[in-house]
Design an enzyme around this catalytic site. Structure first.
Site, PDB file in Angstrom:
ATOM      1  CD  GLU A   1       9.735  -5.798   6.903  1.00  0.00           C
ATOM      2  OE1 GLU A   1       9.374  -4.714   6.391  1.00  0.00           O
ATOM      3  OE2 GLU A   1       9.628  -6.045   8.116  1.00  0.00           O
TER       4      GLU A   1
ATOM      5  CG  HIS B   1      -2.491 -36.059  17.541  1.00  0.00           C
ATOM      6  ND1 HIS B   1      -2.617 -37.287  18.134  1.00  0.00           N
ATOM      7  CD2 HIS B   1      -3.574 -35.903  16.737  1.00  0.00           C
ATOM      8  CE1 HIS B   1      -3.721 -37.878  17.676  1.00  0.00           C
ATOM      9  NE2 HIS B   1      -4.324 -37.054  16.838  1.00  0.00           N
TER      10      HIS B   1
ATOM     11  CD  GLU C   1      -1.020  -4.299  11.817  1.00  0.00           C
ATOM     12  OE1 GLU C   1      -1.736  -4.434  10.804  1.00  0.00           O
ATOM     13  OE2 GLU C   1       0.221  -4.242  11.743  1.00  0.00           O
TER      14      GLU C   1
ATOM     15  CE  LYS D   1       6.263  -0.751   9.852  1.00  0.00           C
ATOM     16  NZ  LYS D   1       5.179  -0.125   9.098  1.00  0.00           N
TER      17      LYS D   1
ATOM     18  N   GLY E   1      -4.405  -2.065   5.562  1.00  0.00           N
ATOM     19  CA  GLY E   1      -3.675  -3.220   5.019  1.00  0.00           C
ATOM     20  C   GLY E   1      -4.316  -4.547   5.390  1.00  0.00           C
ATOM     21  NE  ARG E   2      -5.662  -3.833  11.621  1.00  0.00           N
ATOM     22  CZ  ARG E   2      -5.016  -2.678  11.679  1.00  0.00           C
ATOM     23  NH1 ARG E   2      -3.918  -2.497  10.963  1.00  0.00           N
ATOM     24  NH2 ARG E   2      -5.453  -1.683  12.418  1.00  0.00           N
TER      25      ARG E   2
ATOM     26  CE  LYS F   1      -3.425   2.262   2.884  1.00  0.00           C
ATOM     27  NZ  LYS F   1      -4.218   2.188   4.106  1.00  0.00           N
TER      28      LYS F   1
HETATM   29  O1  F6P Z   1       3.874  -2.775   9.710  1.00  0.00           O
HETATM   30  C1  F6P Z   1       2.502  -2.966   9.686  1.00  0.00           C
HETATM   31  C2  F6P Z   1       1.917  -2.697   8.333  1.00  0.00           C
HETATM   32  O2  F6P Z   1       1.773  -1.342   8.146  1.00  0.00           O
HETATM   33  C3  F6P Z   1       0.615  -3.436   8.188  1.00  0.00           C
HETATM   34  O3  F6P Z   1      -0.445  -2.756   8.748  1.00  0.00           O
HETATM   35  C4  F6P Z   1       0.543  -3.616   6.714  1.00  0.00           C
HETATM   36  O4  F6P Z   1      -0.388  -4.597   6.368  1.00  0.00           O
HETATM   37  C5  F6P Z   1       1.960  -3.995   6.410  1.00  0.00           C
HETATM   38  O5  F6P Z   1       2.733  -3.197   7.282  1.00  0.00           O
HETATM   39  C6  F6P Z   1       2.408  -3.819   4.991  1.00  0.00           C
HETATM   40  O6  F6P Z   1       2.298  -2.494   4.570  1.00  0.00           O
HETATM   41  P1  F6P Z   1       2.397  -2.103   3.045  1.00  0.00           P
HETATM   42  O7  F6P Z   1       1.280  -2.752   2.316  1.00  0.00           O
HETATM   43  O8  F6P Z   1       2.313  -0.605   3.013  1.00  0.00           O
HETATM   44  O9  F6P Z   1       3.726  -2.581   2.530  1.00  0.00           O
END
Ligand code: F6P
Length: 540
Positions: free
Chosen positions: A208, A379, A348, A507, A262-263, A202
């Site tokens: 990452e 199990h 979250e 972060k 995002g979620r 987003k």
């Molecule tokens: O670090 C949390 C977060 O902001 C989440 O809420 C989100 O889903 C994820 O990182 C990824 O964010 P993006 O889609 O901006 O890379």
């Protein structure tokens, strides 16, 4: 300043009621009502919600409904669907429902959503038909989604859960973790010439995803030449400038909006990899399933409203009975990634300690969400759930038939699921255990010695959700159901379910650390981090 919800008479009445019920065992609660199942189960669109093994009475449900009224839940639901800026800390509307329901948001938003859907469907059809091809002219066979959090967990769950609905010959892969293992593994097996990469982010700034996207580009252009990136990369983002900088072609961008968290974004272009793999028709069923739950959530009185009931029961277990965790136990291997998805969704969203007005709460909020599919879980950690310190509420979820439509194996799954419901609720007393051992031929002394070890306290509360079969439609229903459960709980706790400031500090600190070059952040503990960096450099 609005008072804490714990000062409301309805909250206080529930606290007193919880105190009065403290000593009650599910054996007593169930035994006291011979129509317990009828009184505490609800059906909707092929779904059954059975709450009869929760530690509640009919009065509990009435008091919880009163609490929902006292916190203005119906008005809050309406405000979300209207598109009011209910995410007050970020000044945003919360309109993921508009991605699947034409009664959410306004005409402008609906128009934008429709246009975005049309663009997605065109692209999906072209890739699946082999009209959009890679730089060497080969059709795409592999799709790699590079994203993390909400830009990974939702599409991954949909792809996994609907494996029996895959068509069109595309295989999905997911790269999320910053350590690059997933990409390194894929680069050893996938053919770059037939691989399409979706950079799904987003913000298009997430460390990452940026690191993995750069590495993926290096891998693809290393194999196919520098111009191949244009053909092999698409992006899903709101950040046009960052997509420019990365070199994503204008016709390879799919939009997002700041009113989709995002979620909550799997319904948007974030679901692209799933739509490529199952096709737009099935993806449309996924959206329609969610829309059915949206309508149900908006229009159904609380006593028959699945997300309202589940949300209120979650509040009861967490804030009134004090159970710190929620175990999610799908008796369906297809839903193996559901607990991970719900961890982000619920923790979250509702892992907060201040109200919307910034006042510290004096009650616990989101539980720790965890889980595994049954019967595997039986199990493993079920021992602790049965005989350890009571610490979990349990959500059992099971389809009536297996995903390929078969029932014989699913009968075994259901048999186990129902047995566990029974065991968790009612347990087995020491006297019953001893009597059983005596009947099996054990002498009285040995039976007495083993009795405490073979006693099950029971009284572990559980809900059961039954649904026909895992399909695109029922998966859409399930995920929308839990989204609204999360909303209900956030509303009752009076918190903002739609920001996530808790993830920002780490972060920022990561940005101040460099292993190579030995840079550590200042502030408390700086010496400790510097020592760790030094250890890495010396021992590598
Ligand atoms: O670090 C949390 C977060 O902001 C989440 O809420 C989100 O889903 C994820 O990182 C990824 O964010 P993006 O889609 O901006 O890379």
């Amino acid at each position: 300043m609005k008072p804490l919800h714990s000062t409301l008479p309805a909250w206080r009445a529930l606290a007193a009621h919880a105190e009065a019920l403290r000593g009650a065992h599910l054996r007593d609660l169930v035994g006291a009502d011979d129509r317990r199942f009828a009184h505490s189960s609800v059906e909707f669109a092929g779904w059954l919600l059975d709450l009869s093994r929760q530690r509640i009475t009919r009065e509990t449900l009435a008091l919880l409904a009163e609490l929902a009224r006292a916190v203005d839940l119906p008005a809050k639901v309406a405000a979300m669907f209207r598109g009011d800026p209910i995410n007050a800390t970020e000044g945003r509307a919360v309109l993921h429902t508009a991605l699947r329901s034409n009664f959410a948001g306004n005409a402008t938003i609906q128009h934008e959503v429709q246009a975005a859907r049309a663009a997605l469907e065109r692209f999906v059809a072209a890739v699946r038909a082999g009209e959009q091809r890679g730089a060497t002219g080969r059709p795409f066979r592999q799709v790699v989604n590079v994203g993390i959090g909400g830009s990974d967990l939702g599409p991954l769950l949909v792809c996994d859960a609907l494996r029996h609905e895959w068509s069109g010959g595309l295989t999905p892969h997911f790269v999320s973790n910053v350590d690059r293992t997933q990409l390194d593994d894929l680069a050893r097996t996938l053919d770059p010439a037939e691989t399409l990469v979706i950079v799904c982010s987003k913000t298009f700034t997430t460390q990452e995803t940026q690191a993995n996207a750069q590495a993926a580009r290096a891998w693809l252009t290393g194999a196919l030449g520098p111009s191949a990136a244009g053909e092999h990369f698409v992006a899903v983002s709101t950040n046009a400038a960052a997509m420019d900088a990365f070199g994503i072609r204008a016709d390879r961008r799919f939009t997002m909006w700041d009113w989709v968290g995002g979620r909550y974004s799997v319904w948007s272009a974030v679901g692209l990899i799933a739509e490529l793999v199952i096709g737009s028709e099935r993806f449309g069923e996924f959206l329609r399933g969610a829309s059915e739950i949206d309508a149900h959530f908006l229009d159904t009185p609380s006593e028959r409203n699945l997300p309202v009931l589940m949300g209120l029961i979650g509040v009861w277990n967490r804030s009134f009975l004090g159970l710190p965790t929620l175990a999610v136990l799908p008796y369906e291997q297809r839903l193996a990634r559901l607990p991970a998805y719900l961890q982000q969704l619920e923790m979250e969203s509702n892992g907060k300690s201040v109200t919307l007005e910034g006042v510290p709460v004096d009650y616990p909020t989101a539980p720790v969400v965890w889980g595994e599919p049954g019967s595997n879980a039986q199990h493993s950690f079920f021992q602790m759930l049965h005989q350890g310190w009571p610490s979990a509420a349990l959500d059992f979820i099971a389809p009536l038939s297996g995903s390929w439509g078969t029932t014989d194996a699913q009968d075994l799954a259901l048999q186990n699921c129902f047995a566990q419901l029974q065991a968790f609720a009612f347990g087995m007393t020491g006297a019953e255990a001893e009597a059983q051992m005596r009947a099996g031929g054990l002498d009285a002394r040995e039976a007495a010695r083993l009795g405490p070890h073979r006693t099950y306290e029971g009284n572990r509360p559980s809900s059961l959700l039954l649904y026909p079969r895992t399909t695109a439609r029922t998966l859409g229903q399930l995920l929308a159901l839990y989204e609204h459960v999360t909303f209900v709980q956030g509303a009752v706790w009076g918190i903002n379910s739609f920001d996530q400031y808790g993830v920002e500090l780490g972060k920022k600190l990561a940005g101040a650390i460099a292993i190579e070059g030995g840079r550590a952040p200042g502030g408390p503990g700086a010496e400790g981090i510097a020592a760790l960096i030094d250890y890495v450099v010396r021992h590598r």
